[in-house]
Design an enzyme around this catalytic site. Structure first.
Site, mmCIF file in Angstrom:
data_model
loop_
_atom_site.group_PDB
_atom_site.id
_atom_site.type_symbol
_atom_site.label_atom_id
_atom_site.label_comp_id
_atom_site.label_asym_id
_atom_site.label_seq_id
_atom_site.Cartn_x
_atom_site.Cartn_y
_atom_site.Cartn_z
ATOM 1 N N HIS A 39 0.806 -1.214 0.000
ATOM 2 C CA HIS A 39 0.000 0.000 0.000
ATOM 3 C C HIS A 39 0.842 1.268 0.000
ATOM 4 O O HIS A 39 0.303 2.357 -0.153
ATOM 5 C CB HIS A 39 -0.995 0.006 1.171
ATOM 6 C CG HIS A 39 -0.352 -0.183 2.501
ATOM 7 N ND1 HIS A 39 0.261 0.840 3.161
ATOM 8 C CD2 HIS A 39 -0.193 -1.281 3.280
ATOM 9 C CE1 HIS A 39 0.755 0.389 4.306
ATOM 10 N NE2 HIS A 39 0.500 -0.894 4.400
ATOM 11 N N HIS A 50 7.493 7.959 3.255
ATOM 12 C CA HIS A 50 6.756 7.147 2.279
ATOM 13 C C HIS A 50 5.883 8.070 1.431
ATOM 14 O O HIS A 50 5.834 9.278 1.681
ATOM 15 C CB HIS A 50 5.911 6.089 3.018
ATOM 16 C CG HIS A 50 4.904 6.686 3.926
ATOM 17 N ND1 HIS A 50 5.133 6.901 5.270
ATOM 18 C CD2 HIS A 50 3.656 7.171 3.703
ATOM 19 C CE1 HIS A 50 4.087 7.460 5.824
ATOM 20 N NE2 HIS A 50 3.159 7.643 4.887
ATOM 21 N N HIS A 55 2.225 8.907 -1.084
ATOM 22 C CA HIS A 55 0.813 8.694 -1.405
ATOM 23 C C HIS A 55 0.511 9.269 -2.785
ATOM 24 O O HIS A 55 0.954 10.374 -3.110
ATOM 25 C CB HIS A 55 -0.090 9.366 -0.367
ATOM 26 C CG HIS A 55 0.022 8.757 0.999
ATOM 27 N ND1 HIS A 55 -0.784 7.723 1.417
ATOM 28 C CD2 HIS A 55 0.860 9.008 2.024
ATOM 29 C CE1 HIS A 55 -0.448 7.374 2.651
ATOM 30 N NE2 HIS A 55 0.549 8.143 3.043
ATOM 31 N N HIS A 73 5.392 11.772 2.962
ATOM 32 C CA HIS A 73 5.236 11.932 4.408
ATOM 33 C C HIS A 73 6.534 11.558 5.111
ATOM 34 O O HIS A 73 6.943 10.396 5.067
ATOM 35 C CB HIS A 73 4.095 11.047 4.931
ATOM 36 C CG HIS A 73 2.744 11.564 4.569
ATOM 37 N ND1 HIS A 73 1.602 10.806 4.657
ATOM 38 C CD2 HIS A 73 2.351 12.790 4.127
ATOM 39 C CE1 HIS A 73 0.563 11.546 4.276
ATOM 40 N NE2 HIS A 73 0.991 12.737 3.947
ATOM 41 N N THR A 104 -2.753 8.629 8.688
ATOM 42 C CA THR A 104 -3.763 8.539 7.624
ATOM 43 C C THR A 104 -4.049 7.091 7.243
ATOM 44 O O THR A 104 -4.754 6.838 6.268
ATOM 45 C CB THR A 104 -3.322 9.332 6.372
ATOM 46 O OG1 THR A 104 -2.126 8.745 5.857
ATOM 47 C CG2 THR A 104 -3.092 10.794 6.705
#
Lengths: 240, 240
Positions: free
Chosen positions: A83, A108, A110, A127, A196
């Site tokens: 993910h 990481h 998103h 992030h 999140t």
């Protein structure tokens, strides 16, 4: 006999716990963001959840941590967690907030961005996750938009994306460029929010930074397609 | 007196109804997708909601409407509805499904894509909305990804994006190129779903088409920033 029975109870309880953790969260279907309350109640009932849609006029100049240090990093680990793509180990970066020192644990990505500004989103959000000695969390969010210009910071990451659930080592990452590019956090939106992803823990000291940085078209597409859609929908702001 | 009272009741009921419709849906905060059930119960309780995450191996070759005609269009209207950019009027395109003829009513865009394929998303999704004489709906979804190559179909649209809540007329749109580019719908995922915005009405005959088409980087960024984030999160597939 009682002892054997108890051993069995403990054994099967452990199996059940591991099954719960094995049922990983995702970004669609019955394990998607609308169902994360099944993983952790905070995801559903928390009052300070992230990400949020930030009004542009609430970004503030010269509002930043007391000290921000990002040093270039050697021999870091890149992991494809399915993910997200996460970089950790041997990272040398820190923040100071009210005499409390936070060290960079991992960063990481998103796609698309999780935070929005005036309802608009960006192609990528990085992030940078910091912790202090008491496990308090502070996260710097940096936006990236597709551009004609490639971003050299991303090169060693894009070229080394491992297979799903695998890891690799990266020789060198120019971590200093991240913070130079955003002018050492000269304009930020600072708020207390949450992780999140499940467990959606609150009390996270967020610094969402401006301006938006460039990422090359091919860099963006490779990163995006390695992770797929991994952006939680924006949460209601505290008090709304 | 009773008559006057009733007039008042009707008057204030009408005000209330118009207030409900005026409170427009959005893509964040308390009018965002997680709250669309407040606009229409179907958004919350519907069992065949769109968009969905589609397994790639369920796209089927040669599964398409019996007849697909897309003719170039003159003097169409482009409207900036705030939550999307929509093109309507003087569109000459049709589908035939089981002897039922559907005509193109309007098309509009979503950034990022609403449907996903194997968890991956694309930068833009166009929705071509058709109706038959009984108001049955059929929608063709086309994906676009940012590219070095600009897409000439988008030029008149991007150059003519009106201010929010305003309209313009566009002289010419090469609508035929859309359907040529996706090989006259040679590979599609066909399912019964819903509108992806309130009132989330079901019974919509969806044709999500492959392959993904290119859109120029500047075209994409202009379209994206004119609309902002306008993608409903994927819904649970029927039976899941």
């Amino acid at each position: 006999m009682m002892k054997l029975f108890l051993t069995f109870v403990i054994f099967f309880s452990l199996i059940q716990i591991s099954t719960i953790f094995a049922a990983d969260f995702s970004y669609s279907g019955t394990t998607g963001p609308a169902f994360w309350g099944n993983f952790n109640e905070t995801c559903l009932k928390g009052k300070n959840q992230s990400p949020i849609d930030i009004p542009y006029n609430e970004f503030i100049k010269f509002s930043k941590p007391d000290d921000v240090e990002f040093h270039d990093a050697h021999d870091v680990v890149i992991e494809n967690k399915g993910h997200t793509i996460e970089i950790s180990k041997n990272l040398d970066a820190k923040l100071k907030i009210k005499d409390n020192e936070y060290n960079l644990l991992q960063f990481h990505f998103h796609t698309p961005s999780e935070h929005r500004v005036n309802g608009k989103y960006y192609d990528v959000e990085a992030h940078f996750v910091f912790t202090d000695t008491k496990d308090n969390l502070s996260v710097i969010g940096v936006f990236y938009d597709v551009s004609d210009r490639r971003n050299r910071f991303f090169d060693p990451i894009i070229y080394n994306i491992p297979d799903e659930n695998a890891k690799k080592t990266i020789d060198f990452i120019k971590l200093s460029s991240v913070i130079e590019d955003i002018n050492w956090m000269n304009s930020t939106y600072n708020y207390f929010g949450s992780l999140t992803t499940p467990p959606c823990s609150e009390g996270v000291n967020w610094w969402v930074a401006y301006p938006v940085q460039p990422i090359g078209k091919n860099q963006y597409l490779k990163l995006r397609d390695a992770m797929g859609f991994n952006s939680r929908y924006t949460q209601v702001r505290n008090g709304e």
